[in-house]
Motif scaffolding. Structure first.
Motif, mmCIF file in Angstrom:
data_model
loop_
_atom_site.group_PDB
_atom_site.id
_atom_site.type_symbol
_atom_site.label_atom_id
_atom_site.label_comp_id
_atom_site.label_asym_id
_atom_site.label_seq_id
_atom_site.Cartn_x
_atom_site.Cartn_y
_atom_site.Cartn_z
ATOM 1 N N THR A 16 0.833 -1.206 0.000
ATOM 2 C CA THR A 16 0.000 0.000 0.000
ATOM 3 C C THR A 16 0.872 1.262 0.000
ATOM 4 O OG1 THR A 16 -1.667 -1.236 1.225
ATOM 5 C CG2 THR A 16 -1.913 1.155 1.183
ATOM 6 N N LYS A 20 1.226 4.092 -2.986
ATOM 7 C CA LYS A 20 1.074 5.543 -2.756
ATOM 8 C C LYS A 20 2.285 6.300 -3.335
ATOM 9 C CE LYS A 20 0.303 8.921 0.971
ATOM 10 N NZ LYS A 20 1.277 9.883 0.471
ATOM 11 N N ILE A 42 -10.003 0.709 0.122
ATOM 12 C CA ILE A 42 -9.032 1.521 -0.631
ATOM 13 C C ILE A 42 -9.770 2.331 -1.702
ATOM 14 C CG2 ILE A 42 -7.087 1.416 -2.263
ATOM 15 C CD1 ILE A 42 -6.133 -1.110 -0.704
ATOM 16 N N ARG A 43 -10.659 1.662 -2.414
ATOM 17 C CA ARG A 43 -11.374 2.280 -3.544
ATOM 18 C C ARG A 43 -12.355 3.359 -3.068
ATOM 19 N NH1 ARG A 43 -13.090 -2.595 -5.559
ATOM 20 N NH2 ARG A 43 -15.010 -2.293 -4.434
ATOM 21 N N ASP A 44 -13.108 3.023 -2.043
ATOM 22 C CA ASP A 44 -14.242 3.888 -1.683
ATOM 23 C C ASP A 44 -13.920 4.872 -0.560
ATOM 24 O OD1 ASP A 44 -15.525 2.326 -3.531
ATOM 25 O OD2 ASP A 44 -16.350 0.946 -2.026
ATOM 26 N N SER A 45 -13.009 4.499 0.337
ATOM 27 C CA SER A 45 -12.729 5.388 1.479
ATOM 28 C C SER A 45 -11.310 5.933 1.462
ATOM 29 C CB SER A 45 -12.965 4.643 2.800
ATOM 30 O OG SER A 45 -14.211 4.009 2.794
ATOM 31 N N ARG A 46 -10.521 5.576 0.429
ATOM 32 C CA ARG A 46 -9.150 6.095 0.278
ATOM 33 C C ARG A 46 -8.257 5.758 1.460
ATOM 34 N NH1 ARG A 46 -7.752 6.641 -3.909
ATOM 35 N NH2 ARG A 46 -9.497 5.547 -4.686
ATOM 36 N N ARG A 56 -4.162 8.729 4.115
ATOM 37 C CA ARG A 56 -5.126 8.930 3.033
ATOM 38 C C ARG A 56 -4.439 8.622 1.702
ATOM 39 N NH1 ARG A 56 -10.045 10.593 1.802
ATOM 40 N NH2 ARG A 56 -10.308 11.541 -0.252
ATOM 41 N N LEU A 57 -5.075 7.796 0.914
ATOM 42 C CA LEU A 57 -4.487 7.388 -0.365
ATOM 43 C C LEU A 57 -4.950 8.300 -1.497
ATOM 44 C CD1 LEU A 57 -4.955 3.555 0.234
ATOM 45 C CD2 LEU A 57 -2.828 4.869 0.396
ATOM 46 N N PRO A 58 -4.064 8.575 -2.472
ATOM 47 C CA PRO A 58 -4.395 9.531 -3.539
ATOM 48 C C PRO A 58 -5.498 9.038 -4.475
ATOM 49 C CG PRO A 58 -2.124 8.717 -3.739
ATOM 50 C CD PRO A 58 -2.689 8.068 -2.542
ATOM 51 N N GLU A 59 -6.057 9.980 -5.232
ATOM 52 C CA GLU A 59 -7.208 9.678 -6.104
ATOM 53 C C GLU A 59 -6.813 8.821 -7.317
ATOM 54 O OE1 GLU A 59 -10.315 10.511 -5.368
ATOM 55 O OE2 GLU A 59 -9.659 11.558 -3.539
ATOM 56 N N THR A 62 -6.471 2.988 -7.341
ATOM 57 C CA THR A 62 -7.711 2.257 -7.086
ATOM 58 C C THR A 62 -7.372 0.819 -6.710
ATOM 59 O OG1 THR A 62 -9.909 1.759 -7.945
ATOM 60 C CG2 THR A 62 -8.076 1.600 -9.524
#
Ligand code: NAD
Ligand code: G3P
Length: 336
Positions: A16, A20, A42-46, A56-59, A62
């Motif tokens: 992970t 990032k 990961i996909r929905d809540s970052r 917090r994972l970047p946009e 996915t």
């Protein structure tokens, strides 16, 4: 050679954090997670709170639990599962790997039984030539990198072009990757330092201080470098990020799972208790101490700390008795 679309197979701590790093370097990243709920988080809540709380994972990152979907169209594939599970996982994925994709190995271990390094396992299972495989090593405690604390790594590959492609894909404001062509040295150093970190943790658990740590780190480095020299590694690698750099970080940080595991043993817990406390996360040194010890024995290299760690972890040797044995060895010249 351009690497824009990257797949990361494995959504644990380092998988992970490394995903990032790639996303923060502007790459489009898709992660594969074994558990559906982790992919969804990961996909929905970052986030991936089980492994990297508060991050917090970047946009442009996915995740999916479908390996075929994750691998579709990848320029590079990052293998981020524990060493002893790499063969089994990669065997399931091999038909899905896009032809020509650079294969990037994050695992730090030596396979039990075959005594192969991870890039050797990858080449064997995937059929990819060695120049298509890049090894990542260095002082990279996942939680620090995920919090964007400054750090560096080594990207080792026999093909400098491919190493540079991954270097461009991972360079960002907090992560500085260097290239290296010594794949053997970087992989051996990464696997061996976990075993030395176990010993440092054990010493800390028994209440010992800085002198003992420094002794284990330095003599650990000496035995790692001896193995490397025997197996064709470049001696300089052990003085670099993958060698002394990773050794210092892992042996001294309470974030290291290997050091923490050793500390529990030093405080009197059993291997099973320490394993339970790790909550499913892998301290690679616990298995690698056995494969590295066997590699040392078959090549005639003296690795007393590694041997002691194997006997503590797998033959019920008491940590205090292990310490006494190491101190009681025959006196010798520092470099003999
Ligand atoms: N965590 C770090 O700070 C760090 C840093 C550098 C290198 N590494 C190395 O990277 C590799 C992966 O480490 P990590 O921290 O991501 O591990 P982790 O235990 O946090 O995560 C492992 C991931 O692999 C998946 N997996 C698939 N098959 C598995 C199996 N059979 N057993 C266990 N997990 C399985 C898990 O679901 C999980 O997503 C290790 O070799 C480790 O030494 C870790
Ligand atoms: O947490 P550990 O002990 O697996 O170590 C993590 C990394 O390998 C440090 O570079």
């Amino acid at each position: 050679m351009d690497v824009q679309r990257v797949t990361v197979l494995g959504s644990g701590s380092w998988g992970t954090a490394f995903a990032k790093v790639l996303a923060d370097a502007g790459r489009d990243v898709t992660m594969w997670a074994r558990r559906r709920e982790i992919a969804a988080e990961i996909r929905d809540s970052r986030g991936n709170t089980g492994y990297l709380p508060g991050v917090r994972l970047p946009e442009n990152l996915t995740a999916t639990e479908d390996a075929a979907e994750a691998l579709d169209g990848a320029d590079a594939v990052v293998l981020a599962v524990p060493s002893q599970s790499l063969r089994e996982n990669l065997t399931r994925w091999r038909e899905l790997l896009p032809a020509g994709a650079i294969l990037v190995s994050l695992a730090k271990g030596v396979e039990l039984g075959t005594l192969k390094r991870m890039s050797e396992v990858i080449a064997e299972i995937s059929g990819a030539p060695e120049h298509q495989i890049v090894v990542v090593s260095g002082p990279n405690l996942a939680r620090e990198i995920a919090r964007e604390q400054p750090g560096a790594a080594v990207l080792a590959c026999s093909d400098h072009e491919r190493a540079m492609a991954i270097q461009r894909a991972t360079s960002n404001a907090y992560f500085r990757p260097y290239t290296n062509t010594d794949v053997v040295g970087c992989e051996l150093a990464g696997a061996c330092k976990n075993v030395i970190a176990l010993s440092c943790g054990m010493a800390a658990g028994m209440g010992f201080g800085a002198n003992t740590m420094a002794t284990l780190i330095t003599r650990g480095l000496a035995e790692m470098a001896r193995l490397g020299a025997k197996l064709g590694a470049d001696a300089q690698t052990f003085a670099g990020l993958a060698g002394v750099g990773d050794l210092v970080a892992t042996c001294s940080s309470p974030l290291s799972r290997n050091r923490t595991f050793g500390e529990r043993l030093g405080r009197g817990e059993t291997v099973e208790q320490a394993q339970q406390a790790a909550g499913g996360q892998v301290a690679e040194g616990v298995m690698s101490c056995s494969s590295i010890r066997e590699l040392a024995q078959t090549t005639g290299v003296d690795m007393p700390i590694t041997d002691a760690m194997h006997r503590v972890c797998h033959e019920s040797l008491d940590p205090r008795a292990a310490g006494a044995e190491l101190l009681g060895r025959q006196n010798k010249h520092e470099w003999s």
